[in-house]
Design a protein around this motif. Structure first.
Motif, PDB file in Angstrom:
ATOM      1  N   SER A  49       0.844  -1.196   0.000  1.00 30.11           N
ATOM      2  CA  SER A  49       0.000   0.000   0.000  1.00 30.11           C
ATOM      3  C   SER A  49       0.878   1.243   0.000  1.00 30.11           C
ATOM      4  O   SER A  49       2.019   1.214   0.463  1.00 30.11           O
ATOM      5  CB  SER A  49      -0.923   0.001   1.222  1.00 30.11           C
ATOM      6  N   THR A  78      -1.490  -0.707  10.540  1.00 31.28           N
ATOM      7  CA  THR A  78      -1.482  -1.477   9.298  1.00 31.28           C
ATOM      8  C   THR A  78      -0.167  -2.217   9.089  1.00 31.28           C
ATOM      9  O   THR A  78      -0.090  -3.101   8.239  1.00 31.28           O
ATOM     10  CB  THR A  78      -1.738  -0.552   8.100  1.00 31.28           C
ATOM     11  N   ARG A 266      -6.931  11.976   7.673  1.00 32.41           N
ATOM     12  CA  ARG A 266      -6.309  11.070   6.713  1.00 32.41           C
ATOM     13  C   ARG A 266      -5.917   9.754   7.372  1.00 32.41           C
ATOM     14  O   ARG A 266      -6.026   8.681   6.774  1.00 32.41           O
ATOM     15  CB  ARG A 266      -5.077  11.732   6.084  1.00 32.41           C
ATOM     16  N   GLU A 269      -8.867   7.525   7.732  1.00 33.95           N
ATOM     17  CA  GLU A 269      -9.200   6.917   6.443  1.00 33.95           C
ATOM     18  C   GLU A 269      -8.278   5.743   6.129  1.00 33.95           C
ATOM     19  O   GLU A 269      -8.718   4.720   5.590  1.00 33.95           O
ATOM     20  CB  GLU A 269      -9.113   7.970   5.338  1.00 33.95           C
ATOM     21  N   VAL A 270      -6.992   5.870   6.474  1.00 33.59           N
ATOM     22  CA  VAL A 270      -6.046   4.777   6.243  1.00 33.59           C
ATOM     23  C   VAL A 270      -6.463   3.537   7.030  1.00 33.59           C
ATOM     24  O   VAL A 270      -6.449   2.415   6.513  1.00 33.59           O
ATOM     25  CB  VAL A 270      -4.615   5.206   6.634  1.00 33.59           C
ATOM     26  N   ARG A 272      -9.514   2.803   8.138  1.00 38.32           N
ATOM     27  CA  ARG A 272     -10.761   2.274   7.582  1.00 38.32           C
ATOM     28  C   ARG A 272     -10.502   1.457   6.320  1.00 38.32           C
ATOM     29  O   ARG A 272     -11.076   0.376   6.140  1.00 38.32           O
ATOM     30  CB  ARG A 272     -11.719   3.428   7.278  1.00 38.32           C
ATOM     31  N   ASN A 273      -9.646   1.969   5.452  1.00 42.49           N
ATOM     32  CA  ASN A 273      -9.327   1.236   4.226  1.00 42.49           C
ATOM     33  C   ASN A 273      -8.645  -0.090   4.539  1.00 42.49           C
ATOM     34  O   ASN A 273      -8.907  -1.111   3.891  1.00 42.49           O
ATOM     35  CB  ASN A 273      -8.430   2.088   3.321  1.00 42.49           C
ATOM     36  N   TYR A 274      -7.780  -0.071   5.545  1.00 43.69           N
ATOM     37  CA  TYR A 274      -7.081  -1.301   5.936  1.00 43.69           C
ATOM     38  C   TYR A 274      -8.065  -2.330   6.494  1.00 43.69           C
ATOM     39  O   TYR A 274      -8.011  -3.517   6.140  1.00 43.69           O
ATOM     40  CB  TYR A 274      -6.015  -0.961   6.972  1.00 43.69           C
ATOM     41  N   LYS A 276     -11.274  -2.464   5.921  1.00 41.35           N
ATOM     42  CA  LYS A 276     -12.153  -2.894   4.834  1.00 41.35           C
ATOM     43  C   LYS A 276     -11.475  -3.947   3.974  1.00 41.35           C
ATOM     44  O   LYS A 276     -12.091  -4.943   3.580  1.00 41.35           O
ATOM     45  CB  LYS A 276     -12.540  -1.682   3.983  1.00 41.35           C
ATOM     46  N   THR A 277     -10.185  -3.742   3.704  1.00 39.61           N
ATOM     47  CA  THR A 277      -9.431  -4.716   2.912  1.00 39.61           C
ATOM     48  C   THR A 277      -9.341  -6.052   3.634  1.00 39.61           C
ATOM     49  O   THR A 277      -9.486  -7.114   3.025  1.00 39.61           O
ATOM     50  CB  THR A 277      -8.020  -4.183   2.617  1.00 39.61           C
TER      51      THR A 277
END
Length: 351
Positions: A49, A78, A266, A269-270, A272-274, A276-277
Motif C-alpha cells: 500500500s 497497518t 487522513r 481513512e487509512v 478504515r481502508n485497511y 475494509k481490505t
C-alpha cells in the motif's frame, strides 16, 4: 550555554509512558520499489500500500548519565511486523537538548560551549508573552557535515531554559527534521513532552516520507543532588528498545482511551481502508476456493465426457472418457451400444 551545562545533569532518573504514532506515505515509486524490503533496516514502507499507520505504547526508563531502556507494550496499525517496529526512530526520543551530543553521538548539539565552534548563531526574534521574554535563536553549521544540524531554539529569559527546539539534518539517501517541545510544569520544564519527526527517503527514483508524533507522560522524576562533576565515559551510554515479540493489540476501545494524540482525518481513512481490505480477504479467499473447486469439478466433468490424453515418460495414453456421448451408438442388430476407447502410443528407441 552555562545554563545548558547545568540542566544537562539535572535529572537522576525517570520513567515515562510514551505514545508514538507513525504515518508513512510512498510519494513516488518505480519498478525497483518492490525490492526495497529485501534491504534490511533500509526504509520503513508498506510494499502492499502507498500509506501505512503504526501506533505504539511504551515505557521509557532513564538513568543518569545516558542509560535508556524502552519497553514496547502495545502495537496496532497497518504494519505490525517486528522488522517494521524496529525501524521506528525511537532513539530520537532520548535526545537531550542540553547535551554536547546525542546519545548515539550521531549529532553535535548547538547549545554547549564545546560544540559552539561548529555553528553560527543569529537572534531571529524576541517575543514577550505572559510577563516573560522569549528569544528565538537560529543556528547554522559552519560547514556541511552529517553530524551537524541547522535550525532554531527558543529560550526563556531569566531561567534560560529551552522551551522549544527544532532542527534538521541529512543522512545517507534521506533528509530528516525534528521538533521538541519541553514541558511547562515545574518537574517537566527541563524535559521533552512532545516530539514531531519528519523523514524523507529518496533512493533510485523512489520517495518515501514518514511522520512520527510522540507524547511523553512522566510518572516518576528524581532530580540529582549537586555533586562534584565527574568525567563521563562513552562506555556508560546505553540505549535499547526491548521488543522480544510484537504485542499487537487491535482493541479500538483501548486505543481510544490511551491515544494521547487524536488521529487526523487522513489517518482515520487509512485505518478504515485497511480494515475494509481485511474484511474482504476472507470473502476473496472463499471466492478463490470456490473458483478452484469449480475448476476442479469442470476438469473432472470434461475428463468424464471428453477424450483425454496423458503422457508418462515416452508413453502417450488416450482415453475416450467414462460417459462420452460420442461413444454411444445404435444398430438394428445390436440396438443401443456404448463403447470405450483406450489407446497406448509408445516411442521405441532405434537400435
Amino acid at each position: 550555554m552555562s545554563a545548558a551545562e547545568k540542566y544537562n545533569g539535572l535529572v537522576e532518573n525517570y520513567t515515562a509512558d510514551v505514545y508514538m504514532r507513525t504515518y508513512v506515505e510512498t510519494l513516488k515509486k518505480n519498478f525497483l520499489f518492490k525490492y526495497t524490503h529485501l534491504v534490511p533496516r533500509f526504509v520503513l514502507h508498506d510494499p502492499k500500500s502507498d500509506e501505512a499507520l503504526i501506533e505504539t505504547l511504551s515505557t521509557l526508563s532513564f538513568t543518569y548519565p545516558n542509560n535508556y531502556l524502552q519497553d514496547i507494550k502495545n502495537v496496532t496499525g497497518t504494519l505490525t511486523g517486528k522488522k517494521d517496529i524496529d525501524m521506528i526512530p525511537f532513539y530520537l526520543l532520548n535526545i537531550n537538548v542540553y547535551g554536547e551530543t546525542t546519545n548515539t553521538e550521531s549529532f553535535f548539539m548547538p547549545v554547549r560551549f564545546s560544540t559552539a565552534r561548529y555553528y553560527t548563531y543569529h537572534l531571529r526574534q524576541m517575543q514577550f508573552e505572559n510577563n516573560k521574554t522569549y528569544y528565538t535563536v537560529e543556528f547554522n553549521p559552519i560547514y556541511s557535515n552529517q553530524k551537524l544540524l541547522k535550525g532554531h531554539f527558543v529560550i526563556e529569559s531569566g531561567t534560560w531554559r529551552i522551551v522549544h527546539f527544532s532542527a534538521e539534518g541529512v543522512e545517507s539517501f534521506s533528509n530528516f527534521s525534528f521538533e521538541i517541545t519541553m514541558g511547562n510544569t515545574w518537574i517537566t520544564n527541563y524535559l521533552p513532552v512532545h516530539f514531531v519527526i519528519y523523514h524523507t527517503a529518496n533512493y533510485l527514483g523512489n520517495v518515501v516520507a514518514s511522520r512520527h508524533l510522540a507524547s511523553m507522560n512522566y510518572n516518576n522524576v528524581v532530580l540529582r543532588v549537586n555533586e562534584k562533576k565527574e568525567k563521563i565515559l562513552n562506555i556508560s551510554d546505553f540505549f535499547r528498545v526491548r521488543l522480544d515479540s510484537v504485542p499487537v493489540n487491535n482493541d479500538s476501545v483501548f486505543w481510544a482511551q490511551n491515544r494521547a494524540i487524536p488521529l487526523q482525518a487522513r489517518e482515520v481513512e487509512v485505518i478504515r481502508n485497511y480494515e475494509k481490505t481485511n474484511q474482504q480477504k476472507p470473502t476473496e479467499e472463499k471466492v478463490d476456493i470456490s473458483q478452484q473447486n469449480g475448476k476442479r469439478v469442470q476438469q473432472f466433468a470434461q475428463r468424464m465426457v471428453m477424450d483425454s490424453r496423458y503422457k508418462i515418460k515416452s508413453t502417450m495414453i488416450g482415453y475416450s472418457g467414462l460417459l462420452n456421448p460420442l461413444m454411444l451408438g445404435y444398430s438394428s442388430i445390436d440396438g443401443v451400444t456404448y463403447r470405450q476407447k483406450l489407446s497406448f502410443n509408445f516411442d521405441l528407441k532405434r537400435s
